[in-house]
Design a protein around this motif. Structure first.
Motif, PDB file in Angstrom:
ATOM      1  N   ASP A  45       0.822  -1.215   0.000  1.00 55.42           N
ATOM      2  CA  ASP A  45       0.000   0.000   0.000  1.00 55.42           C
ATOM      3  C   ASP A  45       0.856   1.265   0.000  1.00 55.42           C
ATOM      4  O   ASP A  45       0.545   2.236  -0.698  1.00 55.42           O
ATOM      5  CB  ASP A  45      -0.927   0.023   1.213  1.00 55.42           C
ATOM      6  CG  ASP A  45      -2.041  -0.997   1.110  1.00 55.42           C
ATOM      7  OD1 ASP A  45      -2.303  -1.470  -0.019  1.00 55.42           O
ATOM      8  OD2 ASP A  45      -2.625  -1.335   2.161  1.00 55.42           O
ATOM      9  N   TYR A  48       2.398   1.582  -3.458  1.00 61.66           N
ATOM     10  CA  TYR A  48       1.375   1.923  -4.445  1.00 61.66           C
ATOM     11  C   TYR A  48       0.965   3.387  -4.320  1.00 61.66           C
ATOM     12  O   TYR A  48       0.797   4.080  -5.321  1.00 61.66           O
ATOM     13  CB  TYR A  48       0.164   1.011  -4.281  1.00 61.66           C
ATOM     14  CG  TYR A  48      -0.913   1.253  -5.302  1.00 61.66           C
ATOM     15  CD1 TYR A  48      -0.753   0.803  -6.605  1.00 61.66           C
ATOM     16  CD2 TYR A  48      -2.072   1.937  -4.971  1.00 61.66           C
ATOM     17  CE1 TYR A  48      -1.735   1.026  -7.553  1.00 61.66           C
ATOM     18  CE2 TYR A  48      -3.053   2.171  -5.906  1.00 61.66           C
ATOM     19  CZ  TYR A  48      -2.883   1.707  -7.203  1.00 61.66           C
ATOM     20  OH  TYR A  48      -3.852   1.941  -8.140  1.00 61.66           O
ATOM     21  N   ASP A  52       2.139   5.401  -7.572  1.00 66.32           N
ATOM     22  CA  ASP A  52       0.968   5.202  -8.408  1.00 66.32           C
ATOM     23  C   ASP A  52       1.044   6.119  -9.626  1.00 66.32           C
ATOM     24  O   ASP A  52       1.313   7.305  -9.496  1.00 66.32           O
ATOM     25  CB  ASP A  52      -0.287   5.510  -7.594  1.00 66.32           C
ATOM     26  CG  ASP A  52      -1.552   5.265  -8.384  1.00 66.32           C
ATOM     27  OD1 ASP A  52      -1.527   4.409  -9.286  1.00 66.32           O
ATOM     28  OD2 ASP A  52      -2.556   5.927  -8.092  1.00 66.32           O
TER      29      ASP A  52
END
Length: 65
Positions: A45, A48, A52
Motif C-alpha cells: 500500500d 502503491y 501510483d
C-alpha cells in the motif's frame, strides 16, 4: 538473537537429538513468516500510494492560476 538461539540449540542438541533441532527450528520460523506475511500488505500500500501512475495524471479541468 536468532544466531545466539541457533548456536545454543546446536550446542545442546547437536549430535544427540537431531530431530529436536528440526522441530524447534521449524517452530521458531513461524513467527518470522507470520510477520513477513502481515507486513506485505502495508508495504504494498505504501509503495502503491507513492509510485501510483495516477498521481501525475490530470485530475480535473480547472486551471490553477
Amino acid at each position: 538473537m536468532m544466531m545466539a538461539f541457533t548456536s545454543v540449540l546446536y550446542l545442546v542438541f547437536g549430535e544427540e537429538k537431531t530431530w529436536v533441532l528440526g522441530l524447534v527450528s521449524s517452530l521458531a520460523n513461524i513467527p518470522v513468516l507470520v510477520f513477513a506475511v502481515l507486513q506485505f500488505k502495508p508495504i504494498f500500500d505504501i509503495s502503491y500510494s507513492t509510485y501510483d501512475p495516477a498521481i501525475f495524471g490530470k485530475r480535473g479541468d480547472r486551471i490553477i492560476v
